[in-house]
Design a protein around this motif. Sequence first.
Motif, PDB file in Angstrom:
ATOM      1  N   MET A  34       0.825  -1.203   0.000  1.00  0.00           N
ATOM      2  CA  MET A  34       0.000   0.000   0.000  1.00  0.00           C
ATOM      3  C   MET A  34       0.863   1.258   0.000  1.00  0.00           C
ATOM      4  SD  MET A  34      -2.930   1.401  -0.043  1.00  0.00           S
ATOM      5  CE  MET A  34      -3.657   2.981   0.323  1.00  0.00           C
ATOM      6  N   LEU A  35       1.912   1.260   0.811  1.00  0.00           N
ATOM      7  CA  LEU A  35       2.794   2.417   0.876  1.00  0.00           C
ATOM      8  C   LEU A  35       3.481   2.643  -0.460  1.00  0.00           C
ATOM      9  CD1 LEU A  35       4.015   4.671   2.553  1.00  0.00           C
ATOM     10  CD2 LEU A  35       5.761   3.069   3.359  1.00  0.00           C
ATOM     11  N   ALA A  36       3.898   1.553  -1.099  1.00  0.00           N
ATOM     12  CA  ALA A  36       4.558   1.682  -2.400  1.00  0.00           C
ATOM     13  C   ALA A  36       3.595   2.238  -3.440  1.00  0.00           C
ATOM     14  CB  ALA A  36       5.092   0.320  -2.841  1.00  0.00           C
ATOM     15  N   LEU A  37       2.333   1.785  -3.387  1.00  0.00           N
ATOM     16  CA  LEU A  37       1.328   2.293  -4.312  1.00  0.00           C
ATOM     17  C   LEU A  37       1.087   3.786  -4.099  1.00  0.00           C
ATOM     18  CD1 LEU A  37      -0.829   1.696  -6.478  1.00  0.00           C
ATOM     19  CD2 LEU A  37      -2.419   1.175  -4.615  1.00  0.00           C
ATOM     20  N   ALA A  38       1.017   4.197  -2.827  1.00  0.00           N
ATOM     21  CA  ALA A  38       0.799   5.611  -2.517  1.00  0.00           C
ATOM     22  C   ALA A  38       1.952   6.465  -3.023  1.00  0.00           C
ATOM     23  CB  ALA A  38       0.615   5.788  -1.014  1.00  0.00           C
ATOM     24  N   ARG A  39       3.172   5.974  -2.821  1.00  0.00           N
ATOM     25  CA  ARG A  39       4.340   6.735  -3.291  1.00  0.00           C
ATOM     26  C   ARG A  39       4.360   6.835  -4.808  1.00  0.00           C
ATOM     27  NH1 ARG A  39       8.830   4.026   0.785  1.00  0.00           N
ATOM     28  NH2 ARG A  39       8.507   5.477   2.549  1.00  0.00           N
ATOM     29  N   ALA A  40       4.059   5.724  -5.482  1.00  0.00           N
ATOM     30  CA  ALA A  40       4.062   5.735  -6.941  1.00  0.00           C
ATOM     31  C   ALA A  40       2.991   6.681  -7.483  1.00  0.00           C
ATOM     32  CB  ALA A  40       3.830   4.319  -7.465  1.00  0.00           C
ATOM     33  N   CYS A  41       1.842   6.662  -6.838  1.00  0.00           N
ATOM     34  CA  CYS A  41       0.755   7.551  -7.268  1.00  0.00           C
ATOM     35  C   CYS A  41       1.147   9.009  -7.059  1.00  0.00           C
ATOM     36  CB  CYS A  41      -0.510   7.212  -6.491  1.00  0.00           C
ATOM     37  SG  CYS A  41      -1.982   8.088  -7.073  1.00  0.00           S
ATOM     38  N   ALA A  42       1.770   9.308  -5.927  1.00  0.00           N
ATOM     39  CA  ALA A  42       2.189  10.683  -5.636  1.00  0.00           C
ATOM     40  C   ALA A  42       3.230  11.167  -6.634  1.00  0.00           C
ATOM     41  CB  ALA A  42       2.734  10.765  -4.215  1.00  0.00           C
ATOM     42  N   GLU A  43       4.121  10.277  -7.017  1.00  0.00           N
ATOM     43  CA  GLU A  43       5.174  10.662  -7.962  1.00  0.00           C
ATOM     44  C   GLU A  43       4.639  10.886  -9.371  1.00  0.00           C
ATOM     45  OE1 GLU A  43       7.985   7.521  -7.649  1.00  0.00           O
ATOM     46  OE2 GLU A  43       8.742   8.152  -5.678  1.00  0.00           O
ATOM     47  N   GLY A  44       3.538  10.211  -9.698  1.00  0.00           N
ATOM     48  CA  GLY A  44       3.013  10.310 -11.049  1.00  0.00           C
ATOM     49  C   GLY A  44       1.718  11.083 -11.168  1.00  0.00           C
ATOM     50  N   THR A  45       1.401  11.881 -10.161  1.00  0.00           N
ATOM     51  CA  THR A  45       0.155  12.645 -10.141  1.00  0.00           C
ATOM     52  C   THR A  45       0.455  14.132 -10.040  1.00  0.00           C
ATOM     53  OG1 THR A  45      -1.033  10.831  -9.080  1.00  0.00           O
ATOM     54  CG2 THR A  45      -2.023  13.006  -8.902  1.00  0.00           C
ATOM     55  N   VAL A  46      -0.317  14.928 -10.739  1.00  0.00           N
ATOM     56  CA  VAL A  46      -0.159  16.380 -10.642  1.00  0.00           C
ATOM     57  C   VAL A  46      -0.580  16.847  -9.257  1.00  0.00           C
ATOM     58  CG1 VAL A  46      -1.003  18.592 -11.506  1.00  0.00           C
ATOM     59  CG2 VAL A  46      -0.503  16.736 -13.100  1.00  0.00           C
ATOM     60  N   ASP A  47       0.221  17.687  -8.647  1.00  0.00           N
ATOM     61  CA  ASP A  47      -0.114  18.282  -7.356  1.00  0.00           C
ATOM     62  C   ASP A  47      -0.988  19.504  -7.605  1.00  0.00           C
ATOM     63  OD1 ASP A  47      -0.314  19.318  -4.842  1.00  0.00           O
ATOM     64  OD2 ASP A  47       1.822  19.808  -4.613  1.00  0.00           O
ATOM     65  N   LEU A  48      -2.289  19.333  -7.438  1.00  0.00           N
ATOM     66  CA  LEU A  48      -3.215  20.423  -7.726  1.00  0.00           C
ATOM     67  C   LEU A  48      -3.077  21.585  -6.760  1.00  0.00           C
ATOM     68  CD1 LEU A  48      -6.394  18.318  -8.583  1.00  0.00           C
ATOM     69  CD2 LEU A  48      -4.850  19.468 -10.190  1.00  0.00           C
ATOM     70  N   ALA A  49      -2.405  21.359  -5.635  1.00  0.00           N
ATOM     71  CA  ALA A  49      -2.173  22.454  -4.684  1.00  0.00           C
ATOM     72  C   ALA A  49      -0.993  23.318  -5.096  1.00  0.00           C
ATOM     73  CB  ALA A  49      -1.947  21.890  -3.285  1.00  0.00           C
ATOM     74  N   ASP A  50      -0.235  22.887  -6.096  1.00  0.00           N
ATOM     75  CA  ASP A  50       0.883  23.684  -6.602  1.00  0.00           C
ATOM     76  C   ASP A  50       0.321  24.838  -7.431  1.00  0.00           C
ATOM     77  OD1 ASP A  50       3.060  24.670  -8.270  1.00  0.00           O
ATOM     78  OD2 ASP A  50       4.171  22.884  -7.661  1.00  0.00           O
ATOM     79  N   PRO A  51       0.710  26.067  -7.152  1.00  0.00           N
ATOM     80  CA  PRO A  51       0.148  27.198  -7.893  1.00  0.00           C
ATOM     81  C   PRO A  51       0.479  27.191  -9.375  1.00  0.00           C
ATOM     82  CG  PRO A  51       1.950  27.905  -6.455  1.00  0.00           C
ATOM     83  CD  PRO A  51       1.619  26.501  -6.067  1.00  0.00           C
ATOM     84  N   ARG A  52       1.408  26.328  -9.797  1.00  0.00           N
ATOM     85  CA  ARG A  52       1.720  26.231 -11.225  1.00  0.00           C
ATOM     86  C   ARG A  52       0.803  25.249 -11.953  1.00  0.00           C
ATOM     87  NH1 ARG A  52       7.810  24.593 -10.494  1.00  0.00           N
ATOM     88  NH2 ARG A  52       6.729  23.396  -8.873  1.00  0.00           N
ATOM     89  N   ALA A  53      -0.100  24.599 -11.228  1.00  0.00           N
ATOM     90  CA  ALA A  53      -1.097  23.725 -11.847  1.00  0.00           C
ATOM     91  C   ALA A  53      -2.336  24.560 -12.130  1.00  0.00           C
ATOM     92  CB  ALA A  53      -1.425  22.561 -10.924  1.00  0.00           C
ATOM     93  N   ALA A  54      -2.506  24.960 -13.367  1.00  0.00           N
ATOM     94  CA  ALA A  54      -3.579  25.913 -13.699  1.00  0.00           C
ATOM     95  C   ALA A  54      -4.206  25.592 -15.046  1.00  0.00           C
ATOM     96  CB  ALA A  54      -3.013  27.332 -13.707  1.00  0.00           C
TER      97      ALA A  54
END
Length: 428
Positions: A1-21
């Motif tokens: 589960m932890l590995a899946l979460a890390r992989a998802c985080a690495e391959g997902t856009v961070d919508l909280a980043d102000p450069r995601a628009a």
Amino acid sequence: MLALARACAEGTVDLADPRAAAHLQPPSLAVAAAADVLAGVFNASVDTWDSGPYAVEIERRLVKGVCGLVGYGPGSGGVLTSGGSASNLQALLVARDAAAAKSRDVRTAGLAGFGRRPLVFCSELAHFSVARACAVLGLGEGAVRAVPVDGHHRMRPGALDAALRRADPDAWLPVAVVATAGTTDYGSVDPLPEVAAVAREHGVRLHVDAAYGCGALFSDRLRPLLEGIEEADTVTLDLHKTAWQPAAASLLLARDAADFAPVTGGRVAYLDPDDDGEAGYDGLLGLSLQTTRRADALKVAATFLALGTDGIGAMLEACHDLARHAERAVAAHPRLSLTAGATLSTVVFRYAARDPAASDRVNGALRRRLLRTGTALVGRTEAPGGDGRPAVHLKLTLLNPRARTADVDGLLDAVVRAGRAVEEGSTG
């Protein structure tokens, strides 16, 4: 589960980043995300009362509260759906059956022998889900009549009136007028009072697709944009856009709750028997095209309890301010060309390539360059160019209320740097 979460985080856009628009996809509020986890843990289905009585009552109260914000009276009603496309589909299903009921029962007999050819009128900038819904409902995409827009990207009521007058009543059956409160590309809002008046004069149902613009309901400053929305027969609201909810959290509201009855069918003995309903143990099956349906109202209720509607409105106002800043910054920049300023939180523009003939290629390539390098995520659309033909444009959809004007300036600088790099020969 932890590995899946890390992989998802690495391959997902961070919508909280102000450069995601790029899209109408905001960062989720923490309180809403936490409540969404609870909904998943409890796993109640609101189709039946006994599966999750608390969840059923929460949705009912949420719907009544939002109906009041729209301006609907005590006879109104609504239901949560999986998104704006689903809400628009159900709204047009209601409209189709209401229009057909004047001559036949479409639900029972189907579209065979429908008689007149159906028509659905909407702005030329309406969401593609309108045409898709017409295809699904058997009306056909050819039923859609696109009404021209004005210089502010809003439906022209006079053109709508003329189109309705041209429809031969012996050959054509107007099913609905669909107005848009927040177009996907421009955030523009059709003139709802005038459109409502035209629809009313011709005796045609009015649906307002406010999937994007619904957040203005919570803002004293922006609420005037939605003046006239209370005249609509049905309204689509996407709270997973401008109320910062995790998807999905869309609402379909009807001024008359009885609109839901003909399209969802009769009762089902193993889910909502008559005597249970008479005793007050009714779920929400009769309102929805879905059967199993999760308790999505829980996260919305948690948000309103934590922030209040004023808090949500302040978030949209902050994003509107950022968009107005972006509009001014683009207009002042020698290498950027403003196409459309901010009505809600969207700004459309174009990188001014040195060779105008290469503008489409450069704008498309610079966006991919920003994406590939992880620098920024900006939107892309087509809008008329100087010659009137469709051209590639860039779009900022600003839905991060924590972003600052400096973030917007940095984003625009990144666009310009990427454009120059593409022009200098780097691949896109």
